[in-house]
Scaffold this motif. Structure first.
Motif, PDB file in Angstrom:
ATOM      1  N   ILE A 114       0.850  -1.152  -0.085  1.00 25.61           N
ATOM      2  CA  ILE A 114       0.270   0.042   0.239  1.00 25.61           C
ATOM      3  C   ILE A 114       0.540   1.278   0.135  1.00 25.61           C
ATOM      4  N   THR A 115       2.101   1.337   0.838  1.00 28.00           N
ATOM      5  CA  THR A 115       2.226   1.820   1.052  1.00 28.00           C
ATOM      6  C   THR A 115       3.424   2.791  -0.346  1.00 28.00           C
ATOM      7  N   GLU A 116       4.306   1.293  -1.591  1.00 29.22           N
ATOM      8  CA  GLU A 116       4.066   2.041  -2.593  1.00 29.22           C
ATOM      9  C   GLU A 116       3.277   2.506  -3.731  1.00 29.22           C
ATOM     10  N   LEU A 117       1.813   1.772  -3.504  1.00 27.25           N
ATOM     11  CA  LEU A 117       1.177   2.018  -4.675  1.00 27.25           C
ATOM     12  C   LEU A 117      -0.007   3.008  -4.439  1.00 27.25           C
ATOM     13  N   LEU A 118       0.536   3.915  -3.391  1.00 26.14           N
ATOM     14  CA  LEU A 118      -0.647   5.031  -2.518  1.00 26.14           C
ATOM     15  C   LEU A 118      -0.428   6.020  -3.341  1.00 26.14           C
ATOM     16  N   PRO A 119       0.752   6.693  -3.628  1.00 29.17           N
ATOM     17  CA  PRO A 119       0.127   7.459  -4.820  1.00 29.17           C
ATOM     18  C   PRO A 119      -0.536   7.542  -5.772  1.00 29.17           C
ATOM     19  N   THR A 120      -0.643   6.590  -6.252  1.00 25.71           N
ATOM     20  CA  THR A 120      -1.154   6.638  -7.660  1.00 25.71           C
ATOM     21  C   THR A 120      -2.257   5.392  -7.610  1.00 25.71           C
ATOM     22  N   ILE A 121      -2.729   5.318  -6.596  1.00 29.32           N
ATOM     23  CA  ILE A 121      -3.895   4.677  -5.771  1.00 29.32           C
ATOM     24  C   ILE A 121      -4.556   6.414  -5.591  1.00 29.32           C
ATOM     25  N   LEU A 122      -4.149   7.447  -4.864  1.00 27.88           N
ATOM     26  CA  LEU A 122      -4.351   8.468  -4.443  1.00 27.88           C
ATOM     27  C   LEU A 122      -5.182   9.023  -6.174  1.00 27.88           C
ATOM     28  N   VAL A 123      -3.444   9.324  -6.712  1.00 32.70           N
ATOM     29  CA  VAL A 123      -3.895  10.226  -7.778  1.00 32.70           C
ATOM     30  C   VAL A 123      -5.161   9.808  -8.634  1.00 32.70           C
ATOM     31  N   ILE A 124      -5.482   8.566  -9.171  1.00 37.21           N
ATOM     32  CA  ILE A 124      -6.505   7.678 -10.019  1.00 37.21           C
ATOM     33  C   ILE A 124      -7.762   8.412  -9.076  1.00 37.21           C
ATOM     34  N   SER A 125      -8.229   8.370  -7.544  1.00 31.42           N
ATOM     35  CA  SER A 125      -8.860   8.120  -7.354  1.00 31.42           C
ATOM     36  C   SER A 125      -9.542  10.109  -7.159  1.00 31.42           C
ATOM     37  N   ILE A 126      -8.587  10.849  -7.696  1.00 32.36           N
ATOM     38  CA  ILE A 126      -8.658  12.557  -6.611  1.00 32.36           C
ATOM     39  C   ILE A 126      -9.196  12.392  -8.540  1.00 32.36           C
ATOM     40  N   ILE A 127      -8.671  12.218  -9.720  1.00 32.83           N
ATOM     41  CA  ILE A 127      -8.878  12.252 -11.018  1.00 32.83           C
ATOM     42  C   ILE A 127     -10.341  11.745 -10.877  1.00 32.83           C
ATOM     43  N   VAL A 128     -10.708  10.702 -10.267  1.00 33.47           N
ATOM     44  CA  VAL A 128     -12.001  10.712 -11.021  1.00 33.47           C
ATOM     45  C   VAL A 128     -13.019  11.363 -10.208  1.00 33.47           C
ATOM     46  N   ALA A 129     -12.418  11.434  -9.625  1.00 38.74           N
ATOM     47  CA  ALA A 129     -13.279  12.543  -8.070  1.00 38.74           C
ATOM     48  C   ALA A 129     -12.970  13.323  -8.583  1.00 38.74           C
ATOM     49  N   MET A 130     -12.419  14.388  -9.920  1.00 40.57           N
ATOM     50  CA  MET A 130     -12.409  15.585 -10.300  1.00 40.57           C
ATOM     51  C   MET A 130     -13.264  15.421 -11.633  1.00 40.57           C
ATOM     52  N   SER A 131     -13.298  13.970 -12.189  1.00 32.69           N
ATOM     53  CA  SER A 131     -14.473  13.931 -13.413  1.00 32.69           C
ATOM     54  C   SER A 131     -15.947  14.181 -12.926  1.00 32.69           C
ATOM     55  N   LYS A 132     -16.349  13.152 -11.958  1.00 34.84           N
ATOM     56  CA  LYS A 132     -17.442  13.321 -11.040  1.00 34.84           C
ATOM     57  C   LYS A 132     -17.740  15.017 -10.771  1.00 34.84           C
ATOM     58  N   VAL A 133     -16.865  15.371 -10.522  1.00 34.81           N
ATOM     59  CA  VAL A 133     -18.008  16.908 -10.783  1.00 34.81           C
ATOM     60  C   VAL A 133     -17.671  18.037 -12.015  1.00 34.81           C
ATOM     61  N   LEU A 134     -16.939  17.246 -12.649  1.00 37.77           N
ATOM     62  CA  LEU A 134     -16.822  17.928 -14.149  1.00 37.77           C
ATOM     63  C   LEU A 134     -18.671  17.727 -14.901  1.00 37.77           C
ATOM     64  N   THR A 135     -18.510  15.767 -14.775  1.00 43.94           N
ATOM     65  CA  THR A 135     -20.032  15.926 -15.263  1.00 43.94           C
ATOM     66  C   THR A 135     -21.500  15.855 -14.471  1.00 43.94           C
ATOM     67  N   ALA A 136     -21.599  16.319 -13.075  1.00 41.51           N
ATOM     68  CA  ALA A 136     -22.391  17.339 -12.447  1.00 41.51           C
ATOM     69  C   ALA A 136     -22.853  17.811 -12.898  1.00 41.51           C
ATOM     70  N   THR A 137     -21.483  18.805 -13.187  1.00 43.39           N
ATOM     71  CA  THR A 137     -21.939  20.479 -13.813  1.00 43.39           C
ATOM     72  C   THR A 137     -21.824  20.728 -14.774  1.00 43.39           C
ATOM     73  N   GLY A 138     -22.204  19.593 -15.768  1.00 46.37           N
ATOM     74  CA  GLY A 138     -22.150  19.788 -17.146  1.00 46.37           C
ATOM     75  C   GLY A 138     -21.014  20.062 -18.159  1.00 46.37           C
ATOM     76  N   ILE A 139     -20.074  20.720 -17.515  1.00 49.03           N
ATOM     77  CA  ILE A 139     -18.650  21.459 -18.072  1.00 49.03           C
ATOM     78  C   ILE A 139     -17.841  20.127 -18.767  1.00 49.03           C
ATOM     79  N   ASN A 140     -18.042  18.384 -18.677  1.00 46.35           N
ATOM     80  CA  ASN A 140     -17.626  17.656 -19.879  1.00 46.35           C
ATOM     81  C   ASN A 140     -18.342  18.047 -21.103  1.00 46.35           C
ATOM     82  N   ASP A 141     -19.640  18.213 -21.317  1.00 45.08           N
ATOM     83  CA  ASP A 141     -19.997  18.973 -22.177  1.00 45.08           C
ATOM     84  C   ASP A 141     -19.703  19.661 -23.234  1.00 45.08           C
ATOM     85  N   VAL A 142     -18.942  20.408 -22.690  1.00 43.70           N
ATOM     86  CA  VAL A 142     -19.186  21.766 -23.047  1.00 43.70           C
ATOM     87  C   VAL A 142     -17.038  21.520 -23.544  1.00 43.70           C
TER      88      VAL A 142
END
Length: 466
Positions: free
Chosen positions: A63-91
């Motif tokens: 987990i220590t070795e993989l944590l940066p990878t898990i973290l960045v993917i989780s954060i990017i998915v979280a960001m994509s959720k807000v893009l979808t919720a606001t409709g910015i992805n469409d634009v």
């Protein structure tokens, strides 16, 4: 000079074979890996308590070795959720809709956009971004829904994920298992990723065009409506159109600046990942404040929760497997202790040297073996769970042949992710199929010939690059 092989080496070999066997049988390998860790630890320490502790410690190490990878993917998915919720992805994607005028233009536009977006957002979130805007346009100009799903799959879960040049989650796993710097694996993977990508996507396009001309696909306007229905439900108007347009420019520009900074400042591996992750957090907070205002405190937390749920769901099966394969190299000393022979350079290194004395090794055998190992490890439908094994075996073969492990490691990574990452076996294949309203099994069947042709050609090219 020969190398001393102990019971620890043979236990490791037995469990590598068992893990491959379970993957072929499409069984989960977590239990096998945990038993392997326990047996290695108890054989080395002769202590039950130390062996039980080693299981937990190996998970912490992984987990220590993989944590940066898990973290960045989780954060990017979280960001994509807000893009979808606001409709910015469409634009963000809508300006490219005018390119889609024929089925051919639809296939290549969807594919290339999917590839670029997947490098920054990861493929699963990118599917949602692409499907909502470009799928209806593609269907109207005559590209079958199955063709759109193939383009998303092959360019996103194939080309983008197998190279993973920006987030560098895949190269991190394989490089660690092979005992190499991440930058070496990324560099070695560039020609293989693009050869595989070009051969596969062109083959898929030729077969798709042939079947369209033969009238294999018949989709009426009613069928189009059914396909678009799951993604047509739009969210509340959280932002004005003017604000969406500004943010749709600022977001990609921020990531382009990140790539420029990586190049200028020579940031690689963890430093590059941190820059991408920090930018994604900043964007998530900024959009949430604009969109949710007073509720932004709660909503920001909710987006992070959704992201972390995704990240740990994807990497849950990877952690026990990575924990086992880290024992093949430097992880053994840190997790279990100094129990290997004095002249040992790690279990995998020792086995590689021993293999060189037993089997006549050459580039052809090495390349075919790594492609086969990668493809087999992908059969569990994860793509990521087996690339530690690919890296470990690449290290072993490179030691036996006296060559660099980077190309072999990259080849195993490419094969594993193309097979298991969502082009042939369900995992990320199902979201693409669902958003396009097609049968996932039919999508996997359509991808089979192009991906197989791509793997054969890429393996042959790799023989000359090793």
């Amino acid at each position: 000079m020969g190398v001393e092989l102990t019971a620890l080496h043979w236990i490791y070999v037995v469990f590598v074979v068992l893990i491959i066997s379970f993957m072929v049988a499409r069984k989960d390998t977590s239990l096998v890996c945990i038993v392997g860790i326990f047996l290695l630890a108890i054989t080395a320490t002769h202590s039950l308590s130390a062996a039980i502790s080693s299981i937990f410690n190996s998970f912490i190490y992984a987990i220590t070795e993989l944590l940066p990878t898990i973290l960045v993917i989780s954060i990017i998915v979280a960001m994509s959720k807000v893009l979808t919720a606001t409709g910015i992805n469409d634009v963000m994607i809508s300006p490219f809709a005018w390119l889609i005028r024929t089925p051919s233009w639809a296939y290549w536009t969807i594919g290339l956009l999917m590839m670029v977006i997947s490098w920054f957002f990861w493929p699963s979130p990118a599917v949602a971004l692409m499907g909502a805007v470009l799928l209806p346009v593609a269907l109207r100009v005559g590209l079958p829904a199955l063709g759109a799903a193939m383009a998303m799959n092959l360019f996103g879960h194939g080309i983008a994920l197998s190279g993973d040049f920006v987030i560098q989650g895949a190269p991190k796993l394989t490089a660690d298992a092979a005992g190499l710097p991440v930058s070496d694996v990324v560099s070695a993977s560039v020609p293989l990723v693009f050869i595989m990508g070009i051969v596969t996507t062109v083959t898929a396009y030729i077969l798709l065009r042939r079947d369209i001309k033969r009238g294999y696909f018949h989709h009426t306007m009613e069928e189009i409506a059914v396909a678009v229905e799951p993604i047509a439900e739009q969210t509340k108007q959280l932002l004005s159109n003017k604000t969406k347009k500004w943010l749709a420019v600022i977001i990609p520009l921020s990531f382009v600046l990140d790539v420029g900074a990586m190049s200028y400042l020579n940031l690689q591996g963890g430093e590059a990942t941190a820059l991408i992750g920090g930018t994604a957090i900043f964007i998530l907070i900024l959009i949430s404040i604009f969109a949710h205002k007073r509720e932004s405190f709660e909503e920001i937390t909710n987006y992070f929760i959704e992201g972390f749920q995704f990240g740990f769901k994807v990497f849950g099966p990877v952690i026990p497997i990575a924990a086992f394969f880290y024992l093949g190299d430097a992880g053994f000393l840190k997790i279990i202790g100094e129990y290997l022979p004095k002249m040992s350079h790690g279990i995998v290194n020792d086995l590689g040297v021993a293999l060189a004395h037993i089997v006549p090794m050459n580039k052809e055998i090495g390349a075919v073996t790594l492609t086969a190992v990668g493809a087999i490890t992908g059969l569990d439908g994860s793509g990521f769970s087996g690339i530690s094994l690919a890296g470990s075996i690449a290290h072993l073969f490179a030691t036996a042949m006296g060559t660099s492990a980077a190309t072999l490691t990259a080849l195993g990574q490419v094969a594993a992710i193309w097979v298991g990452g969502g082009t042939l076996v369900p995992w990320a294949l199902i979201p693409a199929a669902a958003i396009c309203g097609v049968d996932p099994f039919e999508l996997a069947r359509r991808n089979l010939v192009p991906v197989t042709v791509g793997l054969i050609v890429t393996t042959i090219i790799a023989m000359f690059l090793i």
